[in-house]
Design an enzyme around this catalytic site. Structure first.
Site, mmCIF file in Angstrom:
data_model
loop_
_atom_site.group_PDB
_atom_site.id
_atom_site.type_symbol
_atom_site.label_atom_id
_atom_site.label_comp_id
_atom_site.label_asym_id
_atom_site.label_seq_id
_atom_site.Cartn_x
_atom_site.Cartn_y
_atom_site.Cartn_z
ATOM 1 N N HIS A 9 0.874 -1.181 0.000
ATOM 2 C CA HIS A 9 0.000 0.000 0.000
ATOM 3 C C HIS A 9 0.909 1.229 0.000
ATOM 4 C CE1 HIS A 9 -3.505 -2.505 1.228
ATOM 5 N NE2 HIS A 9 -2.556 -3.237 1.784
ATOM 6 N N ASP A 62 3.528 -5.004 2.630
ATOM 7 C CA ASP A 62 2.230 -4.474 3.048
ATOM 8 C C ASP A 62 2.297 -2.967 3.330
ATOM 9 O OD1 ASP A 62 -0.472 -4.674 3.520
ATOM 10 O OD2 ASP A 62 -0.331 -5.767 5.401
ATOM 11 N N ASP A 63 2.693 -2.578 4.532
ATOM 12 C CA ASP A 63 2.773 -1.161 4.927
ATOM 13 C C ASP A 63 4.113 -0.956 5.649
ATOM 14 O OD1 ASP A 63 -0.157 -0.243 4.376
ATOM 15 O OD2 ASP A 63 -0.343 -2.101 5.520
ATOM 16 N N GLU A 120 -6.920 -12.540 6.313
ATOM 17 C CA GLU A 120 -5.915 -11.883 7.166
ATOM 18 C C GLU A 120 -6.419 -11.994 8.611
ATOM 19 O OE1 GLU A 120 -5.558 -7.627 6.591
ATOM 20 O OE2 GLU A 120 -3.573 -7.536 7.524
HETATM 21 N N1 ADE Z 1 -4.861 -1.307 4.286
HETATM 22 C C1 ADE Z 1 -3.537 -1.128 4.382
HETATM 23 N N2 ADE Z 1 -2.953 -2.211 4.893
HETATM 24 C C2 ADE Z 1 -3.930 -3.126 5.104
HETATM 25 C C3 ADE Z 1 -3.968 -4.452 5.603
HETATM 26 N N3 ADE Z 1 -2.878 -5.098 5.997
HETATM 27 N N4 ADE Z 1 -5.160 -5.062 5.698
HETATM 28 C C4 ADE Z 1 -6.278 -4.436 5.314
HETATM 29 N N5 ADE Z 1 -6.290 -3.202 4.838
HETATM 30 C C5 ADE Z 1 -5.127 -2.541 4.732
HETATM 31 ZN ZN ZN Z 2 -2.496 -5.114 2.650
#
Ligand code: ADE
Ligand code: ZN
Length: 337
Positions: free
Chosen positions: A18, A279-280, A201
């Site tokens: 993201h 991911d982030d 998740e």
């Molecule tokens: N938005 C950003 N990271 C996310 C994640 N790991 N799960 C769901 N939405 C997200």
């Molecule tokens: Zn994600």
């Protein structure tokens, strides 16, 4: 022992990232100052201190607050370029990245501000870093499907020329199952777009199944909980769907208690096309190579596992067959050195 240098030199694709989650505290503070946005932090250390999560929603609250400092096309350009620069250092050759347009349009930015800044940075990233890129826009699943349909309409000019290649589904999973978005995903497929969705998740295996059967997705984001259902694993393999797995994210969001418990090795042993992703990264403590290093150490992965993960990232991507083959050949070449 698999060395960090070997993992860096392997050509890799990142398929679950993201862009707003790559907003480092330094850039967050600088943009807050430039754009005169009030944030409840005085120092970079204070920002980092706030990044303690016990579940996905804790993170999402901070993530949406953080993206509020992004105001101009050039802010999105800078954000995206910084991510590509870091990825280049990690040996990433191709990225398929997400952005959350509703996180920006909801606070009054025109759709184009985020999209154009990102698209321009991805294009420049090819010449600056040699990284190829595809852009996927995610729908926020905590919002109604009508909002996703409206976002889809705003994005339509970006489809024909490939500036946006796909749609995804992210945000709060529990209570927002895939079937809530059946219509907008159908529209995306009819427009020739790729489709992906976060599933499994925090949500159960049934969410993964419904994302596959009802949304007809081309790839599964996370998918950890698919391992709870052997018939689902068989189905994922039969359909040849890749999983974009995010080890450090799973650790920081307490999807796993510790990395030794992480399901990645079990996924590989079940022949799933599992990939490693960040991911982030600004929130979870590491970019792609950090994820490879951490999970390799925790699960005692061998060189064979790591090579398989690099190959999976290429075969699981949306590159065409000739591009895939070129990267796979390069992985083979580096693996025998
Ligand atoms: N938005 C950003 N990271 C996310 C994640 N790991 N799960 C769901 N939405 C997200
Ligand atoms: Zn994600």
């Amino acid at each position: 022992m698999v060395t960090t240098d070997f993992m860096r030199r392997l050509p890799k694709a990142e398929l679950h990232l993201h862009l707003e989650g790559s907003l480092e505290p330094e850039m967050l503070m600088a943009l807050a100052k430039k754009n005169k946005v009030d944030i409840p932090f005085q120092t970079i250390d204070e920002v980092r201190q706030a990044y303690q999560f016990t579940q996905l929603q804790d993170f999402l609250d901070i993530y949406y607050a953080g993206m509020n400092v992004l105001r101009t096309e050039s802010d999105f350009y800078e954000l995206t370029t910084a991510y590509l620069q870091q990825s280049h250092k990690d040996g990433v050759v191709h990225v398929e990245v997400f952005f959350d347009p509703q996180g920006h349009t909801e606070r009054g930015l025109p759709f184009q501000v985020a999209a154009d800044g990102i698209v321009r940075a991805l294009r420049d990233g090819k010449s600056k870093f040699g990284i190829t890129a595809q852009l996927i826009m995610c729908f926020l699943r905590h919002l109604p499907e009508a909002d996703a349909l409206q976002t889809f309409a705003q994005a339509e000019p970006y489809f024909a020329d490939g500036r946006i290649v796909g749609v995804g589904l992210d945000s709060s999973e529990l209570g927002n199952p895939p079937e809530k978005f059946e219509r907008v995903f159908k529209r995306a497929r009819l427009a020739g777009l790729k489709t992906v969705a976060h599933a499994g998740e925090e949500g159960p295996a049934a969410y993964v199944r419904n994302a596959i059967e009802l949304l007809k997705i081309d790839r599964i984001d996370h998918g950890n909980r698919a391992l709870d259902d052997p018939s689902l694993i068989a189905d994922i393999n039969r359909r040849g769907l890749a999983l974009t797995v995010c080890p450090l994210s799973n650790l920081r969001l307490r999807v796993v208690d510790d990395l030794q418990q992480h399901p990645l090795k079990r996924m590989l042993e079940a022949d799933l096309c599992a990939t490693v992703n960040s991911d982030d990264p600004a929130y979870f403590g590491g970019y792609l190579l950090d994820n490879f290093v951490a999970v390799t150490e925790a699960l005692q992965l061998t060189k064979i596992h790591v090579i398989q993960l690099a190959k999976n990232s290429i075969t699981g991507s949306f590159l065409d067959d000739s591009q895939k083959q070129r990267h796979l050949n390069e992985i083979d070449r580096i693996s025998v050195l």
